[in-house]
Motif scaffolding. Structure first.
Motif, short mmCIF file in Angstrom:
data_model
loop_
_atom_site.label_atom_id
_atom_site.label_comp_id
_atom_site.label_asym_id
_atom_site.label_seq_id
_atom_site.Cartn_x
_atom_site.Cartn_y
_atom_site.Cartn_z
N THR A 162 6.86 0.82 7.08
CA THR A 162 7.62 1.12 5.86
C THR A 162 7.95 -0.16 5.10
O THR A 162 8.97 -0.24 4.42
CB THR A 162 8.91 1.89 6.17
OG1 THR A 162 9.72 1.11 7.06
CG2 THR A 162 8.59 3.23 6.82
N VAL A 163 7.08 -1.17 5.21
CA VAL A 163 7.37 -2.45 4.55
C VAL A 163 7.27 -2.34 3.03
O VAL A 163 7.89 -3.13 2.31
CB VAL A 163 6.41 -3.56 5.05
CG1 VAL A 163 6.61 -3.82 6.52
CG2 VAL A 163 4.95 -3.20 4.75
N TYR A 164 6.51 -1.38 2.54
CA TYR A 164 6.36 -1.23 1.10
C TYR A 164 7.67 -0.69 0.51
O TYR A 164 8.17 0.36 0.93
CB TYR A 164 5.19 -0.30 0.79
CG TYR A 164 4.67 -0.40 -0.62
CD1 TYR A 164 3.73 -1.36 -0.98
CD2 TYR A 164 5.12 0.47 -1.61
CE1 TYR A 164 3.25 -1.46 -2.28
CE2 TYR A 164 4.65 0.38 -2.91
CZ TYR A 164 3.72 -0.59 -3.23
OH TYR A 164 3.24 -0.68 -4.53
N ASN A 190 -0.13 6.04 5.80
CA ASN A 190 0.20 5.42 4.51
C ASN A 190 -0.93 5.55 3.50
O ASN A 190 -0.74 5.31 2.31
CB ASN A 190 0.50 3.92 4.71
CG ASN A 190 1.74 3.67 5.55
OD1 ASN A 190 1.83 4.17 6.67
ND2 ASN A 190 2.67 2.91 5.04
N LEU A 191 -2.11 5.92 3.97
CA LEU A 191 -3.29 6.06 3.11
C LEU A 191 -3.55 7.52 2.72
O LEU A 191 -4.65 7.88 2.33
CB LEU A 191 -4.52 5.48 3.82
CG LEU A 191 -4.39 4.03 4.31
CD1 LEU A 191 -5.66 3.58 5.02
CD2 LEU A 191 -4.05 3.10 3.16
N SER A 192 -2.51 8.34 2.82
CA SER A 192 -2.61 9.74 2.42
C SER A 192 -2.93 9.88 0.94
O SER A 192 -2.49 9.07 0.11
CB SER A 192 -1.30 10.47 2.72
OG SER A 192 -1.00 10.47 4.09
N LEU A 193 -3.70 10.91 0.62
CA LEU A 193 -4.01 11.33 -0.75
C LEU A 193 -4.87 10.33 -1.52
O LEU A 193 -5.03 10.46 -2.73
CB LEU A 193 -2.73 11.65 -1.54
CG LEU A 193 -2.87 12.74 -2.62
CD1 LEU A 193 -3.24 14.08 -2.01
CD2 LEU A 193 -1.60 12.87 -3.43
N ILE A 194 -5.45 9.37 -0.83
CA ILE A 194 -6.43 8.52 -1.51
C ILE A 194 -7.72 9.33 -1.66
O ILE A 194 -8.23 9.84 -0.66
CB ILE A 194 -6.71 7.23 -0.72
CG1 ILE A 194 -5.47 6.33 -0.72
CG2 ILE A 194 -7.90 6.47 -1.31
CD1 ILE A 194 -5.63 5.05 0.05
N TYR A 206 0.46 1.30 -0.02
CA TYR A 206 1.77 1.37 0.61
C TYR A 206 1.86 0.56 1.91
O TYR A 206 2.39 1.01 2.92
CB TYR A 206 2.18 2.84 0.83
CG TYR A 206 2.25 3.58 -0.48
CD1 TYR A 206 3.36 3.44 -1.32
CD2 TYR A 206 1.18 4.35 -0.94
CE1 TYR A 206 3.41 4.06 -2.56
CE2 TYR A 206 1.22 4.96 -2.19
CZ TYR A 206 2.34 4.81 -2.98
OH TYR A 206 2.38 5.41 -4.22
N GLY A 207 1.33 -0.66 1.84
CA GLY A 207 1.48 -1.59 2.94
C GLY A 207 0.45 -1.51 4.04
O GLY A 207 0.56 -2.21 5.05
N ILE A 263 5.09 10.43 -3.68
CA ILE A 263 5.09 9.30 -4.60
C ILE A 263 3.81 9.28 -5.43
O ILE A 263 3.84 9.11 -6.65
CB ILE A 263 5.24 7.97 -3.83
CG1 ILE A 263 6.60 7.89 -3.13
CG2 ILE A 263 5.08 6.78 -4.78
CD1 ILE A 263 6.72 6.71 -2.18
N ARG A 264 2.67 9.45 -4.76
CA ARG A 264 1.39 9.40 -5.47
C ARG A 264 1.29 10.51 -6.51
O ARG A 264 0.82 10.29 -7.63
CB ARG A 264 0.22 9.49 -4.48
CG ARG A 264 0.06 8.25 -3.60
CD ARG A 264 -1.19 8.34 -2.74
NE ARG A 264 -2.40 8.19 -3.52
CZ ARG A 264 -3.03 7.04 -3.75
NH1 ARG A 264 -2.55 5.92 -3.25
NH2 ARG A 264 -4.13 7.01 -4.47
#
Length: 345
Positions: A197-199, A115-119, A134-135, A226-227
């Motif tokens: 997938t809570v976000y 969920n921390l992809s592309l940071i 993203y949660g 999304i990002r």
């Protein structure tokens, strides 16, 4: 002094910060090992100058030239330090690129950080900021980190509790600020991942793609999509990602605001309600506004951008004007997520 590295003077920092600001450092050094760092701590230039520890440069705003020493931590490496049937402890050097580490883990099938992809940014900066999206937050997968004491050169291992993680916060932004240099981070990853997938935006995007039982790669790919649809690429337009934290207010204050602004979005948290800073800024009319080469991104009001030649002081002036307008309209103080460095900060 070790001949493998050198101290440079009057160095342009624009290649080392994602806002692309052309501030200069009086002294600059790039360190690629713990041994180099420990040796350099004994050096006169280290001891006699104010210091700024720089990772990927994705969370810093240089308001003006830095009349001191900028230390670029560029320590590489990835190592599995422990493995079982269901868990992996992965140790990564502070200089590793965060997104590349996420892709490495996704390819291995190790879950927890997809969920921390592309940071943007480096591994070493991730726990300082307790990055999240993203949660998921770093604290959810954190095991330990190693940091070097800037006075003694000794290595200290910090546990999760010792890091005092909070919302975009840690001990390294509070009482330990400037006292340690993070050199490695060890993550606790799952071989049989529990998909998060809570976000809402993430779950809706997966559903729209017809994916009912997503893999970590599905989650990662969707987060990246999304990002990229919402956030500008720092390689194309200078920015630091989210400039402000999402403010948390008490339930009573939220109830008052809800009466005045019925459409105000929020997320319930333990201490009250978290309000999207982007919504507050957008309601004040800032989205897409440009002042010279400093502006607010047209797609995401939380992102302040450098269109090319903006100075750090111009970016900071814009940020302060945004803060003042949100305070005036909503009575909410926006706190920068970025580290603001300079004499006028």
């Amino acid at each position: 002094m070790n001949s493998d590295f050198q101290i440079r003077e009057h160095v342009d920092l624009s290649p080392y910060n994602t806002m692309g600001l052309a501030a200069k450092a009086r002294y600059f050094i790039s360190l690629k090992s713990v041994d180099q760092l420990k040796e350099f701590i004994a050096d006169k230039i280290w001891q006699e100058n104010q210091r700024w520890i720089l990772g990927g440069g994705s969370n810093v705003l240089f308001i003006d030239d830095f009349d001191g020493l900028v230390v670029h931590v560029d320590i590489p490496g990835k190592e599995v330090v422990q493995e079982s049937d269901d868990l992996v402890l992965l140790k990564a050097g502070a200089g590793e690129n965060w997104h590349e580490l996420v892709m490495f883990c996704v390819d291995k099938g190790w879950g927890g950080i997809e969920n921390l992809s592309l940071i943007p940014g480096s591994v070493g900066a991730a726990p300082i900021q307790n990055i999240g999206a993203y949660g998921t937050e770093l604290v959810d997968v954190f095991h330990v980190l190693e940091a070097v004491n800037v006075e003694t050169g000794e290595i200290h291992t910090f546990t999760k509790n010792e890091c005092k993680f909070g919302y975009r916060d840690s001990i390294f932004k509070q009482e330990a600020r400037g006292k340690y240099v993070v050199v490695s981070v060890t993550l606790r990853l799952q071989k049989d991942p529990q998909i998060n997938t809570v976000y809402k935006a993430l779950s809706e995007a997966l559903e729209s793609k017809g994916i009912s039982t997503p893999t970590i790669k599905d989650v990662s790919d969707t987060v990246i999509e999304i990002r990229r649809s919402k956030l500008p690429d720092p390689a194309e337009i200078g920015n630091t990602g989210s400039f402000f934290k999402n403010p948390v207010i008490s339930e009573s204050i939220f109830d008052e605001l809800k009466e005045r602004f019925p459409d105000i979005p929020h997320y319930s948290v333990e201490s009250g309600a978290k309000i999207p800073a982007a919504w507050l800024i957008d309601q004040c009319g800032w989205k897409g506004k440009r002042f010279g080469d400093a502006g607010v991104h047209k797609m995401q009001a939380l992102v302040i951008v450098n269109y090319g030649e903006a100075t750090g002081s111009e970016i900071w002036s814009l940020a302060q004007r945004i803060q003042a307008s949100v305070e005036d309209k909503f009575g909410i103080s926006l706190v920068p997520e970025v580290n603001v460095v300079g004499k006028t900060a």
